[in-house]
Structures are given as C-alpha cells and as structure tokens.
Design an enzyme around this catalytic site. Structure first.
Site, PDB file in Angstrom:
ATOM      1  N   ILE A  33       0.862  -1.172   0.000  1.00  0.00           N
ATOM      2  CA  ILE A  33       0.000   0.000   0.000  1.00  0.00           C
ATOM      3  C   ILE A  33       0.903   1.227   0.000  1.00  0.00           C
ATOM      4  O   ILE A  33       2.072   1.154   0.387  1.00  0.00           O
ATOM      5  CB  ILE A  33      -0.981   0.025   1.203  1.00  0.00           C
ATOM      6  CG1 ILE A  33      -0.247  -0.051   2.528  1.00  0.00           C
ATOM      7  CG2 ILE A  33      -2.002  -1.099   1.070  1.00  0.00           C
ATOM      8  CD1 ILE A  33      -1.166   0.020   3.751  1.00  0.00           C
ATOM      9  N   ASP A  34       0.373   2.351  -0.429  1.00  0.00           N
ATOM     10  CA  ASP A  34       1.175   3.558  -0.579  1.00  0.00           C
ATOM     11  C   ASP A  34       1.728   4.052   0.748  1.00  0.00           C
ATOM     12  O   ASP A  34       1.208   3.730   1.822  1.00  0.00           O
ATOM     13  CB  ASP A  34       0.333   4.679  -1.206  1.00  0.00           C
ATOM     14  CG  ASP A  34      -0.143   4.352  -2.605  1.00  0.00           C
ATOM     15  OD1 ASP A  34       0.510   3.525  -3.259  1.00  0.00           O
ATOM     16  OD2 ASP A  34      -1.156   4.921  -3.023  1.00  0.00           O
ATOM     17  N   LYS A  35       2.742   4.871   0.656  1.00  0.00           N
ATOM     18  CA  LYS A  35       3.401   5.418   1.839  1.00  0.00           C
ATOM     19  C   LYS A  35       2.413   6.048   2.815  1.00  0.00           C
ATOM     20  O   LYS A  35       2.467   5.814   4.023  1.00  0.00           O
ATOM     21  CB  LYS A  35       4.438   6.459   1.411  1.00  0.00           C
ATOM     22  CG  LYS A  35       5.052   7.234   2.558  1.00  0.00           C
ATOM     23  CD  LYS A  35       5.959   8.333   2.034  1.00  0.00           C
ATOM     24  CE  LYS A  35       6.459   9.213   3.182  1.00  0.00           C
ATOM     25  NZ  LYS A  35       7.304  10.323   2.705  1.00  0.00           N
TER      26      LYS A  35
END
Length: 355
Positions: A164-166
């Site tokens: 998942i994104d930062k």
C-alpha cells in the site's frame, strides 16, 4: 526493492510482489532523431542504439510505456522519422542484500509460522529504494524476522506479498515462508483476496453504490503519476467498487472494494469520476473541490488538512485462504485517530448546517 515515495512505484498496489518489483521510472536517455535518419522500426533502432538491449526487452518496455515518442505511447512497429524525440525510462531495482535490518516499531495484528498481518502506519515507506534505504517496513521486517531465526536465504524469498502507498494506512500481508509466498501471491493474482478500504472523498456521490471501470496506467506526460484510459488503449484493466457510508454535503465517506489492484487505483479512479480523495496532493484533493466560498468554510477545511496531512485512505479489511490450513481468515483494523477526528469534524459541521 521498489521506491515508495509520495508518488510511488510502478508495481501495482495489490498485485503479487514477486511479479513486479521495479521502482519508479527514471529518465535514462533522450534521443532526437537526426534529419538524415531513414524510417526504421523503433525497436530495431533502439537495439542498435542501446548497448545490451534485446528485442524482447525493448518490446516489453515499449508496451509498458517506458519508451515514448513525442510524449506519446507508441507500438513496437512504429517507424521513427527525423525530428522525433524518444524518451527512454528505466527502473532501478535495489538488491535484496542492500536491505539493512532495523529495530522499528511494527504493529503486528496477527502472526503464525506462515504469515504476519501488519497494520502499517502513515508515512512509513514500504520498500527500500532510491532515497529510502532505511526506516521502511521491509527494514523493520528484516530485523524482526532475523530475530525469529529465519535465515538470510529464506528472507530473500519471502516478505511482502502486496503493498500500500506510503501515506495509506492499514493492513499488509507478510509471507514468512516460500510456500506461503507462492500461495498468497496466487490468490492476489486470481483476485480472490477480500480487500476493503475506507476513504473520504470530495463531493456528494450521485449514487449510493457503484463501480468504476477504466484502464490505469502511467500518465503519458508526467511519468510519476497514474491516469485512467477509458478506451483501454493503454494501461491495465482496473475495477473499483464503492459504497456510500455517510454523506457530509461536501465530502462523502466511502467503503471501496478492489477487484483489481493497480498502482494508485482507488486514488486515480476517484479523481477520474470527479471525486478525488480528501487531501490527496497527487490527484487534486488538497484544495477545496466542493463547498462554499466563505472564509469560515475555508478555515474549516484547512484545519482538517492540518489534522490529516495526507490522503484519506485506509486499508481496513483483508481476508484470504490461509496458505497452510486452507481455512478462510479475515482481519479488520480501526481507522487512525487523525482520520477519525476529521470524520467527526465533518459530521459536526454538517449537523450544524442542517440545524
């Protein structure tokens, strides 16, 4: 390993990690075709021009959009002509040996001999890469799993099954054995994994539930962000299902379920239908998209931005068949406190308007 900056990587958000371990594209070469150049297929021209390039690799790079001509995607049979400007991008992979074990706090929701479920905090980069060699989830996992007596060779074959994104919070699956990695990756690839996200999006959705369909691929001009290609001529097939949870006049709380898992899929799909995620600076959600022109409203929104200084997206649920027992298991996570606080503020603001 892939880079995971604010505008991240090329591998798909929830596709198996082992299939796409590249980092964000970096411009490698810019070629302007001279006046006297005879028309020739671009793949053949680049085979001659780029040392060590093979036709198969070039054709794959062209298909995936890493080689563009005059700011547009072309096919392998495109014939170059004088004045054409060719941009060649590359993706740099960090070697597994570059991972530095670090004693980092990990919110472990579940663990057994085959896998772990981690509730990732906001701001934590997933993979080491250019500019992010330390402080990532993988660095923390390397340290933790070493202390679980997992040898280095095994570590290199296991780990993150997806990402998942930062600045997206929530649940991430970690494989602790090669067998678990293989079986979990197969489930992600077959789209049999249950994934439910919660998001706050700008605007009042027309329908209580619906489906967003549109190929997702890299923006043809700005290669670090994604875009939707509804005609399907570029990118990968992507489907996002949404359901309204609560309406706050100018923003809407949503549940979203991924049928596919492309890079930034939810974020770019929501932008595509005119409802970018709240405070998503990459896709236009970090400004007032809906609402009034009054100063008091502007101040309210800015205060919400300060409370939640990132896009409002949380990976709340994940479920899958356990790779060892064959039993279905499912996990849930609470919204982060700052996310919940912003929801509560919008709920109070809406109630005040209604009164």
């Amino acid at each position: 390993m892939a880079d995971d900056n604010d505008i991240e990587q090329i591998w798909d958000d929830d596709e198996p990690e082992q299939d796409t371990t590249t980092a964000e594209p970096v411009e490698r070469m810019r070629i302007t075709i001279p006046r006297k150049q005879e028309p020739i297929r671009i793949d053949k021209f680049l085979m001659i021009t780029l040392e060590g390039a093979t036709r198969n690799k070039l054709q794959q790079a062209i298909e995936e959009g890493f080689i563009i001509v005059n700011n547009a995607v072309v096919r392998s049979n495109y014939k170059i002509k004088p004045g054409d400007e060719i941009l060649v991008y590359e993706t740099r992979k960090a070697e597994l040996g570059e991972v530095i074990p670090e004693n980092l706090p990990l919110n472990i929701v579940y663990e057994d001999d085959a896998l772990m479920i981690i509730n990732k905090a906001a701001g934590m980069v997933v993979h080491p890469g250019c500019g992010n060699y330390t402080g990532t989830l993988v660095n923390g996992l390397a340290y933790y799993l070493q202390h679980e007596n997992i040898d280095t060779d095994t570590l290199q074959r296991v780990g993150l099954v997806h990402r998942i994104d930062k600045d997206t919070t929530g649940l991430v699956v970690i494989a602790k054995t090669a067998e678990a990695m293989t079986k979990l990756a197969a489930q992600f690839k077959a789209h049999t994994v249950h994934r439910r996200y919660v998001a706050l999006a700008w605007g009042n959705m027309d329908e209580d539930e619906g489906t967003i369909t549109g190929h997702v691929g890299r923006n043809l001009r700005f290669r670090k962000i994604m875009d939707v290609f509804p005609d399907g001529d570029y990118g990968k097939h992507a489907i996002t299902h949404y359901k309204v949870v609560e309406r706050f006049n100018y923003v809407t709380l949503l549940e979203l379920r991924l049928e596919t898992g492309r890079t930034h899929q939810i974020r770019v799909h929501m932008k595509y239908i005119g409802h970018p995620l709240f405070n998503d600076s990459t896709y236009g959600g970090d400004r007032i998209v809906k609402g009034t022109i009054f100063a008091k409203y502007k101040q309210f929104v800015e205060n919400c931005f300060k409370i939640l200084p990132r896009h409002a997206l949380h990976a709340k649920e994940i479920g899958f068949t356990h790779p060892t027992t064959g039993q279905w298991i499912q996990f849930d996570s609470e919204l982060p406190a700052d996310f919940q606080q912003v929801i509560d503020k919008w709920r109070s603001y809406t109630s005040a308007i209604i009164k």
